[in-house]
Design an enzyme around this catalytic site. Structure first.
Site, short mmCIF file in Angstrom:
data_model
loop_
_atom_site.label_atom_id
_atom_site.label_comp_id
_atom_site.label_asym_id
_atom_site.label_seq_id
_atom_site.Cartn_x
_atom_site.Cartn_y
_atom_site.Cartn_z
N GLU A 42 39.07 -94.04 -25.04
CA GLU A 42 38.61 -93.14 -24.16
C GLU A 42 36.97 -93.29 -24.36
O GLU A 42 36.55 -93.38 -25.39
CB GLU A 42 38.79 -91.66 -24.67
CG GLU A 42 38.03 -90.37 -23.84
CD GLU A 42 38.31 -89.29 -24.69
OE1 GLU A 42 38.24 -88.16 -23.95
OE2 GLU A 42 38.89 -89.09 -25.94
N LYS A 115 40.23 -85.55 -16.60
CA LYS A 115 41.15 -84.83 -17.88
C LYS A 115 41.18 -83.29 -17.56
O LYS A 115 40.31 -82.37 -17.30
CB LYS A 115 39.89 -85.15 -18.96
CG LYS A 115 40.76 -84.72 -20.44
CD LYS A 115 39.73 -85.07 -21.50
CE LYS A 115 40.32 -84.81 -23.04
NZ LYS A 115 39.43 -85.27 -23.92
N CYS A 152 43.26 -88.58 -23.94
CA CYS A 152 42.95 -87.66 -25.38
C CYS A 152 43.65 -86.49 -25.57
O CYS A 152 44.96 -86.34 -25.66
CB CYS A 152 41.60 -87.65 -25.61
SG CYS A 152 40.97 -87.45 -27.50
#
Length: 285
Positions: A42, A115, A152
């Site tokens: 990431e 995200k 993540c």
């Protein structure tokens, strides 16, 4: 179809060009070893700036279109005939996102994912920087299979993996930046891995997690990223893993057709009862 998936683990510097060049080199090495899909960590193009709240860090963000780094990895994907999911800090109008673009093996841009779950806490001040993603969970249909990708913190939520599986993913990929937990005063490495191993097993598909390594400092804040990138098989067993402090490349081969047969035979998707799951839309009773 047999596919070789690779995870890259690397240490970053505060110079974007150095990080991009290193990523380029590691991708090339992975492809020489037969990799068809290569996953980088990431926000690999810089240090993890989210350790602290600093308005100047917004200057690191780049637009999705006419992004020189993305153009570079699009060309690299085409040159090497490899699929590349590329994480970056995105600026879109007055909003900022933690985003990822997937380039197919011919260099084609298959679209963007933003995200969904944005964490906050000491050393992980992402809510200061990122607007929650508005793309929804996305599966990317590539030359080497259908990739379900989260970023993540997304990986901690079973809903992420299950929705990606429902949308047709054959593999789960999670670029990551995780390390020391100063507030919790504990090492989350085992917990981090176990959560994702459960996703692989419950959805009966391979999973790849790529993390960074090294000590990084911003102002008075410092943290150590613990690496431990790994690839798991469809029953939730790790098939390969890197240590906490080594840069390197992982590669594992999977027969997606055989895994699909196993997934069908278990019947976990056949026997789902979505109409009984309405309570999951609540935060409490």
């Amino acid at each position: 179809m047999k596919v070789k998936i690779s995870a890259i683990q690397m240490k970053m510097t505060n110079k974007e060009s150095e990080n991009i060049n290193k990523a380029d080199k590691l991708i090339r090495e992975a492809v020489k070893k037969g990799a068809n899909i290569v996953l980088l960590p990431e926000l690999f193009s810089n240090l993890y700036f989210c350790q602290i709240e600093d308005y100047d860090h917004f200057l690191l963000a780049k637009p999705y279109k006419n992004n020189e780094m993305l153009k570079h990895f699009s060309a690299l994907a085409k040159e090497l005939n490899v699929v590349l999911p590329i994480s970056f800090f995105e600026k879109e109008s007055n909003c900022f996102y933690n985003s990822l673009v997937v380039f197919d093996a011919d260099g084609k841009d298959l679209g963007i994912y933003r995200k969904t779950h944005i964490p906050t806490g000491q050393c992980y001040e992402e809510k200061f920087y990122f607007t929650p993603g508005d793309t929804g969970f996305k599966v990317f249909n590539t030359k080497f299979g259908r990739l379900g990708i989260g970023i993540c913190w997304d990986q901690w939520f079973p809903e992420t993996a299950r929705i990606l599986a429902i949308k047709g993913a054959e593999m789960l990929l999670f670029p990551t930046a995780i390390g020391s937990e100063p507030v919790l005063d504990k090492d989350s490495k085992e917990h981090w891995q176990n959560v994702m191993l459960g996703h692989a097993a419950s959805n009966i598909m391979p999973l790849v997690a790529s993390n960074r390594i090294g000590d990084e400092t911003y102002g008075n804040s410092s943290m150590k990223f613990y690496g431990s990138s790994f690839i798991a098989n469809e029953i939730g067993n790790k098939v390969c893993e890197l240590t906490r402090d080594e840069e390197g490349i992982l590669i594992a081969e999977f027969d997606l057709d055989e895994i699909a047969k196993k997934r069908y035979s278990w019947g976990v998707f056949r026997d789902r009862r979505p109409e009984m799951y309405k309570d999951i839309l609540k935060n409490s009773e």
